[in-house]
Write a protein that holds these residues in place. Structure first.
Motif, PDB file in Angstrom:
ATOM      1  N   SER A 531       0.829  -1.201   0.000  1.00 39.05           N
ATOM      2  CA  SER A 531       0.000   0.000   0.000  1.00 39.05           C
ATOM      3  C   SER A 531       0.869   1.260   0.000  1.00 39.05           C
ATOM      4  O   SER A 531       0.605   2.219  -0.733  1.00 39.05           O
ATOM      5  CB  SER A 531      -0.937  -0.015   1.210  1.00 39.05           C
ATOM      6  OG  SER A 531      -1.797   1.090   1.206  1.00 39.05           O
ATOM      7  N   MET A 532       1.922   1.248   0.809  1.00 36.10           N
ATOM      8  CA  MET A 532       2.819   2.415   0.828  1.00 36.10           C
ATOM      9  C   MET A 532       3.505   2.598  -0.522  1.00 36.10           C
ATOM     10  O   MET A 532       3.718   3.721  -0.974  1.00 36.10           O
ATOM     11  CB  MET A 532       3.866   2.255   1.937  1.00 36.10           C
ATOM     12  CG  MET A 532       3.321   2.514   3.330  1.00 36.10           C
ATOM     13  SD  MET A 532       4.628   2.689   4.566  1.00 36.10           S
ATOM     14  CE  MET A 532       5.362   1.059   4.516  1.00 36.10           C
ATOM     15  N   GLY A 533       3.857   1.498  -1.183  1.00 33.44           N
ATOM     16  CA  GLY A 533       4.473   1.591  -2.494  1.00 33.44           C
ATOM     17  C   GLY A 533       3.573   2.284  -3.505  1.00 33.44           C
ATOM     18  O   GLY A 533       4.045   3.050  -4.357  1.00 33.44           O
ATOM     19  N   LYS A 534       2.265   2.067  -3.408  1.00 34.38           N
ATOM     20  CA  LYS A 534       1.318   2.720  -4.322  1.00 34.38           C
ATOM     21  C   LYS A 534       1.241   4.218  -4.047  1.00 34.38           C
ATOM     22  O   LYS A 534       1.076   5.020  -4.974  1.00 34.38           O
ATOM     23  CB  LYS A 534      -0.060   2.081  -4.174  1.00 34.38           C
ATOM     24  CG  LYS A 534      -0.109   0.638  -4.671  1.00 34.38           C
ATOM     25  CD  LYS A 534      -1.456   0.000  -4.407  1.00 34.38           C
ATOM     26  CE  LYS A 534      -1.442  -1.471  -4.836  1.00 34.38           C
ATOM     27  NZ  LYS A 534      -2.695  -2.160  -4.525  1.00 34.38           N
ATOM     28  N   PHE A 535       1.376   4.599  -2.792  1.00 32.31           N
ATOM     29  CA  PHE A 535       1.419   6.037  -2.485  1.00 32.31           C
ATOM     30  C   PHE A 535       2.646   6.674  -3.113  1.00 32.31           C
ATOM     31  O   PHE A 535       2.580   7.776  -3.669  1.00 32.31           O
ATOM     32  CB  PHE A 535       1.438   6.251  -0.965  1.00 32.31           C
ATOM     33  CG  PHE A 535       0.081   6.283  -0.329  1.00 32.31           C
ATOM     34  CD1 PHE A 535      -0.559   7.487  -0.087  1.00 32.31           C
ATOM     35  CD2 PHE A 535      -0.571   5.112   0.020  1.00 32.31           C
ATOM     36  CE1 PHE A 535      -1.814   7.524   0.503  1.00 32.31           C
ATOM     37  CE2 PHE A 535      -1.818   5.138   0.604  1.00 32.31           C
ATOM     38  CZ  PHE A 535      -2.454   6.347   0.844  1.00 32.31           C
ATOM     39  N   GLY A 536       3.785   5.980  -3.025  1.00 28.04           N
ATOM     40  CA  GLY A 536       5.008   6.537  -3.584  1.00 28.04           C
ATOM     41  C   GLY A 536       4.945   6.704  -5.098  1.00 28.04           C
ATOM     42  O   GLY A 536       5.518   7.637  -5.653  1.00 28.04           O
ATOM     43  N   VAL A 537       4.217   5.838  -5.773  1.00 25.81           N
ATOM     44  CA  VAL A 537       4.129   5.897  -7.230  1.00 25.81           C
ATOM     45  C   VAL A 537       3.086   6.904  -7.689  1.00 25.81           C
ATOM     46  O   VAL A 537       3.293   7.662  -8.644  1.00 25.81           O
ATOM     47  CB  VAL A 537       3.810   4.494  -7.797  1.00 25.81           C
ATOM     48  CG1 VAL A 537       3.477   4.568  -9.289  1.00 25.81           C
ATOM     49  CG2 VAL A 537       4.982   3.550  -7.562  1.00 25.81           C
ATOM     50  N   LYS A 577      10.018   4.431 -14.213  1.00 25.90           N
ATOM     51  CA  LYS A 577       8.711   4.734 -14.812  1.00 25.90           C
ATOM     52  C   LYS A 577       8.108   3.558 -15.592  1.00 25.90           C
ATOM     53  O   LYS A 577       6.922   3.264 -15.455  1.00 25.90           O
ATOM     54  CB  LYS A 577       8.833   5.960 -15.720  1.00 25.90           C
ATOM     55  CG  LYS A 577       9.122   7.263 -14.995  1.00 25.90           C
ATOM     56  CD  LYS A 577       7.940   7.677 -14.135  1.00 25.90           C
ATOM     57  CE  LYS A 577       8.209   9.032 -13.466  1.00 25.90           C
ATOM     58  NZ  LYS A 577       7.065   9.441 -12.604  1.00 25.90           N
ATOM     59  N   PRO A 578       8.892   2.866 -16.443  1.00 25.15           N
ATOM     60  CA  PRO A 578       8.305   1.730 -17.171  1.00 25.15           C
ATOM     61  C   PRO A 578       7.748   0.655 -16.250  1.00 25.15           C
ATOM     62  O   PRO A 578       6.690   0.078 -16.508  1.00 25.15           O
ATOM     63  CB  PRO A 578       9.475   1.207 -18.018  1.00 25.15           C
ATOM     64  CG  PRO A 578      10.375   2.383 -18.193  1.00 25.15           C
ATOM     65  CD  PRO A 578      10.270   3.146 -16.912  1.00 25.15           C
ATOM     66  N   THR A 582       3.791  -0.779 -15.810  1.00 24.39           N
ATOM     67  CA  THR A 582       3.485  -2.198 -16.011  1.00 24.39           C
ATOM     68  C   THR A 582       2.893  -2.840 -14.762  1.00 24.39           C
ATOM     69  O   THR A 582       1.910  -3.596 -14.848  1.00 24.39           O
ATOM     70  CB  THR A 582       4.758  -2.955 -16.427  1.00 24.39           C
ATOM     71  OG1 THR A 582       5.300  -2.344 -17.598  1.00 24.39           O
ATOM     72  CG2 THR A 582       4.446  -4.427 -16.695  1.00 24.39           C
ATOM     73  N   TYR A 583       3.465  -2.557 -13.584  1.00 24.86           N
ATOM     74  CA  TYR A 583       3.117  -3.306 -12.390  1.00 24.86           C
ATOM     75  C   TYR A 583       2.215  -2.564 -11.400  1.00 24.86           C
ATOM     76  O   TYR A 583       1.587  -3.204 -10.556  1.00 24.86           O
ATOM     77  CB  TYR A 583       4.388  -3.750 -11.648  1.00 24.86           C
ATOM     78  CG  TYR A 583       5.214  -4.737 -12.432  1.00 24.86           C
ATOM     79  CD1 TYR A 583       4.798  -6.058 -12.569  1.00 24.86           C
ATOM     80  CD2 TYR A 583       6.400  -4.347 -13.052  1.00 24.86           C
ATOM     81  CE1 TYR A 583       5.550  -6.970 -13.291  1.00 24.86           C
ATOM     82  CE2 TYR A 583       7.159  -5.252 -13.779  1.00 24.86           C
ATOM     83  CZ  TYR A 583       6.726  -6.572 -13.898  1.00 24.86           C
ATOM     84  OH  TYR A 583       7.463  -7.470 -14.617  1.00 24.86           O
ATOM     85  N   ILE A 584       2.158  -1.258 -11.500  1.00 22.13           N
ATOM     86  CA  ILE A 584       1.373  -0.498 -10.523  1.00 22.13           C
ATOM     87  C   ILE A 584       0.182   0.182 -11.182  1.00 22.13           C
ATOM     88  O   ILE A 584      -0.970   0.025 -10.737  1.00 22.13           O
ATOM     89  CB  ILE A 584       2.247   0.563  -9.811  1.00 22.13           C
ATOM     90  CG1 ILE A 584       3.448  -0.101  -9.139  1.00 22.13           C
ATOM     91  CG2 ILE A 584       1.411   1.317  -8.789  1.00 22.13           C
ATOM     92  CD1 ILE A 584       3.097  -1.064  -8.033  1.00 22.13           C
ATOM     93  N   LYS A 585       0.419   0.919 -12.250  1.00 21.45           N
ATOM     94  CA  LYS A 585      -0.634   1.725 -12.852  1.00 21.45           C
ATOM     95  C   LYS A 585      -1.492   0.953 -13.857  1.00 21.45           C
ATOM     96  O   LYS A 585      -2.576   1.414 -14.216  1.00 21.45           O
ATOM     97  CB  LYS A 585      -0.025   2.957 -13.534  1.00 21.45           C
ATOM     98  CG  LYS A 585       0.658   3.909 -12.555  1.00 21.45           C
ATOM     99  CD  LYS A 585       1.170   5.158 -13.250  1.00 21.45           C
ATOM    100  CE  LYS A 585       1.808   6.127 -12.253  1.00 21.45           C
ATOM    101  NZ  LYS A 585       2.292   7.363 -12.910  1.00 21.45           N
ATOM    102  N   GLU A 586      -1.013  -0.172 -14.346  1.00 20.29           N
ATOM    103  CA  GLU A 586      -1.760  -0.962 -15.303  1.00 20.29           C
ATOM    104  C   GLU A 586      -3.085  -1.414 -14.678  1.00 20.29           C
ATOM    105  O   GLU A 586      -3.111  -1.984 -13.579  1.00 20.29           O
ATOM    106  CB  GLU A 586      -0.940  -2.178 -15.737  1.00 20.29           C
ATOM    107  CG  GLU A 586      -1.678  -3.167 -16.610  1.00 20.29           C
ATOM    108  CD  GLU A 586      -2.077  -2.581 -17.949  1.00 20.29           C
ATOM    109  OE1 GLU A 586      -3.159  -2.908 -18.432  1.00 20.29           O
ATOM    110  OE2 GLU A 586      -1.298  -1.763 -18.499  1.00 20.29           O
ATOM    111  N   GLU A 587      -4.194  -1.152 -15.376  1.00 23.85           N
ATOM    112  CA  GLU A 587      -5.516  -1.460 -14.843  1.00 23.85           C
ATOM    113  C   GLU A 587      -5.885  -2.933 -14.981  1.00 23.85           C
ATOM    114  O   GLU A 587      -6.818  -3.410 -14.336  1.00 23.85           O
ATOM    115  CB  GLU A 587      -6.586  -0.617 -15.552  1.00 23.85           C
ATOM    116  CG  GLU A 587      -6.426   0.884 -15.330  1.00 23.85           C
ATOM    117  CD  GLU A 587      -7.489   1.666 -16.070  1.00 23.85           C
ATOM    118  OE1 GLU A 587      -8.364   1.038 -16.691  1.00 23.85           O
ATOM    119  OE2 GLU A 587      -7.433   2.902 -16.026  1.00 23.85           O
TER     120      GLU A 587
END
Length: 930
Positions: A531-537, A577-578, A582-587
């Motif tokens: 969850s913290m990793g998603k905040f950082g991204v 960024k790539p 691929t791993y976080i923002k991809e829906e």
């Protein structure tokens, strides 16, 4: 003094029996004494039965010793002792050996000239003693007992037939006439029976019965009808027409007044059978509804409630009939009987989920029930009012709910929360009061199911009511501070990672998340790190980015390797960024079941090892769908795979499209004839019905597409109870040049009446694998029909060849060659703008609405509707967005359907297609144009 009494009670009460198994075995010698002491033997038999009932077990040797010791008591004529003997041997028979030796003693008590009090007990014990091969030998005894004038004897025989039916179906089926006679019995049965000895049930003679006018010498309950009806249904349950005829005959016409059934429980059971028939065959609904309306006026409240409930649960009941049923339930709400009020309000609560406007007429009566002392009734009343009430009544109802939430069980709390969950979406303007209520009950005591229901309700509010998002997230943050359920903590942390970065002040949630890393178990810590990793991204604030890196760095020293791995992964992604895309923002993510199935096929295929695994052929699903998929067990673990060609049966249907594909792939892999075909590329999303639902033989078809072959799977059911079909096959004749060459037919050796269909496979070779073959086939079901011998249960030697015409099977474009896959439509549509594309306009004059057009297009193309576009919000204009993968290397294809509706012309469709290959583009156009 009180302690002494309690100690004495403990020593002499039934509780002491549980600890005295060895004592019971030692005292069993009382059965061998001469003369026999009935009192001591009854006490010991009571202890044996009690030990069995509370879960104590006897070894086979112990049970056998007790069993044969008990049978020695048959020589004594004491009636109470004989009843205890029968109860004991019935319970011991399942464990003891050689129990069949006592059959002759039991059958003596079944004779018509024996004591009436013995016969019911003897019948019940005999059905536990005999094996299936002996059922025919005792047939005449059971037939005579079923039609006996004494209701206790008749009921005992009928209920025992239930126990015999699974082991001796063919024998019990021959008792249908006797069961029918027991159902039709209209005369009041003698309670004491008519044994030849002339003695009554309690040993009184005829003069005693005449002089004691207060004795209940007759029974008007007609309980035998209830048991007989159940046995009749058990015998005829596979013959829908026979069941329908039985319901109409016993129903007594439109008013129900002439019904043969006098027992209220029998009528209730008949109503349930009628409701089941309507569910399976909607064509008889009108006649059944007329019968149900007649039973609404029955003198028994139980029958009224059951008839009203059956009408309310029908899918498409006439409004007039529904009004009558609701009126009956409305009257029951004012009854002084709590059982009636509870049954009525529960039925109305269920109906309010689909038709709240119809239930609103009962609001006045339901408001009176809010203060009912029965908390179950009050809970259903207030939850139903929440579904049927107006926006103005919400605040008042919420106050009343708060008053009794602490007084009801978790089961009823879940019902209340589910009602509020639906109310939140119905009246979004009242979200503040409802969120306050939910956050309050979240702090109360309760089990996992209750807390999960509250959390799910808050999740829905966050998803659909944007105004309450920040406040709801704050409540969830406070909840995980003291949450004792790991699963809920993980789900909330995941939600915070998704929704928290989108809020105006995302930094305030990080503290709550990092607290979980410090204070919780490894599973929760791992979820908090992700969850913290998603905040950082996802948060564009350098200070937040820096803080997240510091916190994640501390997690690299965690004692759990999963936590360390997630922290290292998140730190790597933060500056790449790539990887973020691929791993976080991809829906979307890969469907795990489809990926698992493809990897298994890739590993098993020896020739595939030369080529790298093609991940582009794996369909994708949204992250929300993935969460639902992983919540269920893998289809590879749950599907039943047939072990041989003689026992090919259809596997249970999984719940999702991806699981369906995986299940079919596993099923086909078990067939040796398809071993060289390679992995299956696509299977039909659902079977195509080739026969009507009420026909003797029911057939459906599933199409499996391989790289160089097409396999048609025909699921065949035989509904004829006395007929066996042998050498069952399907002959397929193409109507024109199809580009397919038939390989072989795998017939079904034998097919009896069963709930599970058998499978016939027909295989074709694709002459040109690079092309998408289109074909239409005429199909004929061919078989050898043989009658079943009712005595032996074996099919006759001689049979006759027969055939049955089926509906046509089409190998069409679109759905047969396309797999649904999830995509971000806007970005993918833009990416494919320079590739192959086509736009066509179609007039869908047969479509009565845009919703119907959307459903039809999705079904024809077998593509994934995106962004909820399959549910139009307008009746005049709409845009449907679809995404799919074309098998055989056809690549991705996107479809945009712009539709407008006019009552005079129907639906006008503008179909725009963009694909990675021109063949895929043409495939979609041909599917709609054809």
């Amino acid at each position: 003094m009180s302690r002494a009494v309690l100690k004495k009670d403990d020593e002499t009460g039934f509780n002491s029996f549980y600890h005295n198994k060895s004592t019971v075995l030692q005292e069993a010698r009382v059965f061998n004494e001469s003369p026999i002491s009935p009192r001591r033997c009854r006490a010991l038999l009571s202890q044996i039965v009690y030990l069995l009932y509370v879960g104590e077990t006897f070894s086979t040797q112990e049970a056998t010793t007790l069993f044969f010791g008990t049978t020695k008591l048959f020589q004594h004529k004491d009636s109470a002792l004989r009843q205890a003997v029968y109860l004991a041997i019935k319970e011991l028979a399942t464990t003891a050996e050689d129990v069949i030796m006592v059959t002759s003693s039991i059958m003596k008590d079944m004779q018509p000239n024996s004591e009436v009090i013995y016969r019911p007990n003897a019948i019940r014990a005999l059905c536990r003693i005999i094996d299936p091969s002996m059922a025919q030998g005792v047939e005449r005894f059971f037939k005579a007992a079923i039609v006996d004038r004494n209701p206790s004897i008749s009921s005992a025989a009928l209920v025992s037939s239930y126990h015999l039916f699974p082991a001796a179906k063919d024998v019990v089926k021959r008792w249908a006439n006797e069961a029918q006679e027991a159902v039709n019995a209209k005369s009041t049965s003698s309670f004491f029976g008519s044994g030849s000895s002339g003695s009554g049930y309690l040993g009184f003679g005829a003069s005693s019965q005449a002089n004691n006018t207060n004795l209940p010498i007759t029974s008007s309950s007609y309980i035998t009808q209830y048991h007989a009806l159940g046995l009749l249904y058990l015998i005829r349950q596979q013959d829908r027409m026979a069941i329908t005829k039985m319901i109409q005959q016993l129903g007594g016409g439109k008013s129900g007044a002439g019904s043969t059934l006098k027992n209220a429980m029998a009528l209730c059971m008949l109503i349930r059978y009628a409701a089941k028939v309507v569910e399976e065959d909607p064509n008889v609904q009108r006649q059944i509804v007329e019968l149900l309306e007649g039973w609404l006026r029955h003198k028994s409240d139980m029958v009224n409630i059951e008839a009203a409930r059956a009408i309310c649960e029908m899918k498409s009941v006439p409004p007039q009939s529904l009004t009558k049923a609701i009126s009956v339930l409305q009257l029951c709400l004012s009854s002084p009987k709590s059982t009636l009020k509870f049954a009525a309000i529960r039925t109305l609560a269920t109906l309010a989920q689909t038709q709240p406007a119809s239930v609103a007429s009962c609001n006045v009566e339901m408001e009176h029930l809010i203060s009912d002392p029965n908390r179950g009734i009050a809970t259903y009343a207030i939850t139903t009012l929440l579904k049927t009430g107006t926006e103005a009544s919400v605040d008042r109802l919420m106050k009343q709910i708060s008053g009794f939430m602490s007084e009801i069980s978790d089961e009823f709390k879940v019902i209340v929360v589910d009602a509020i969950r639906s109310l939140c979406l119905k009246f979004p303007s009242k979200q503040a009061s409802m969120l306050t209520f939910l956050s309050g009950v979240l702090r109360d005591e309760g089990g996992y199911d209750f807390k999960r229901a509250v959390v799910e309700a808050i999740f829905d509010m966050i998803k659909f009511i944007s105004e309450c998002k920040e406040q709801a997230l704050s409540h969830l943050c406070e909840f995980i501070e003291d949450c004792e359920f790991t699963k809920l903590s993980v789900r909330i942390l995941h939600l915070l990672g998704v929704e928290g970065p989108k809020t105006p002040q995302p930094a305030k949630y990080i503290r709550y998340i990092y607290n979980r890393v410090v204070l919780e178990n490894a599973i929760v810590r791992a979820a908090a790190v992700s969850s913290m990793g998603k905040f950082g991204v996802n948060v564009d604030d350098p200070s937040v980015h820096k803080s997240i890196k510091v916190l994640l760095s501390r997690c690299l020293e965690d004692v759990d390797d999963e936590v360390r791995d997630r922290a290292a992964f998140s730190l790597k992604v933060l500056d790449n960024k790539p990887l973020q895309e691929t791993y976080i923002k991809e829906e979307s993510v890969f469907s795990l079941s489809a990926l698992e199935s493809s990897l298994v096929a890739y590993v098993k295929d020896e020739t595939a090892a030369e080529q790298p695994f093609d991940v582009s052929s794996i369909p994708k699903i949204s992250r929300e769908q993935a969460a639902k998929e992983t919540a269920r067990p893998s289809s590879l673990d749950t599907i039943g795979i047939p072990s041989s060609s003689n026992s090919r049966t259809v596997s249970p249907a999984p719940q999702t499209a991806a699981e369906t594909q995986s299940a079919y792939a596993q099923q086909l892999a078990e067939v040796p004839e398809f071993a060289d075909y390679g992995p299956v590329l696509n299977s039909s999303s659902k079977p195509a019905q080739l026969t009507e639902s009420e026909t003797e033989y029911q057939v459906s078809c599933v199409k499996h597409i391989f790289k160089e072959h097409v396999v048609f799977q025909f699921n065949v059911s035989n509904t004829m109870p006395d007929t066996v079909l042998e050498q069952v096959s399907v002959i397929m004749q193409p109507q024109a040049e199809s580009g397919l060459t038939e390989d072989f037919i795998m017939p079904l050796p034998s097919l009896m009446q069963s709930t599970s269909p058998g499978i016939v496979y027909v295989s074709f070779t694709r002459d040109t694998p690079e092309e998408y073959a289109l074909a239409s086939f005429q199909c004929i079901l061919k078989f050898i029909s043989k009658e079943v011998d009712p005595v032996s249960g074996e099919p006759e030697e001689e049979g006759y060849e027969d055939e049955y015409q089926l509906e046509e099977v089409e190998l069409a474009s679109g759905g047969d060659y396309i797999i649904p896959t999830y995509a971000s439509f806007a970005s993918e549509w833009d990416r494919l703008r320079s590739g192959p594309h086509a736009t066509e306009t179609f007039a869908l004059s047969a479509m009565e609405s845009i919703k119907a057009a959307c459903t039809s297009i999705v079904e024809i193309l077998n593509m994934e509707p995106l962004g909820g576009s399959e549910n139009p919000t307008s009746t005049s204009v709409h845009t449907l967005q679809l995404s799919g993968l074309v098998i055989g290397g056809g690549g991705k294809v996107l479809v945009r359907c712009r539709m407008s509706f006019a009552s005079s012309t129907g639906v006008t469709l503008e179909l725009a297609v963009r694909a990675e290959k021109q063949e895929s583009c043409n495939l979609v156009i041909a599917a709609i144009g054809g």
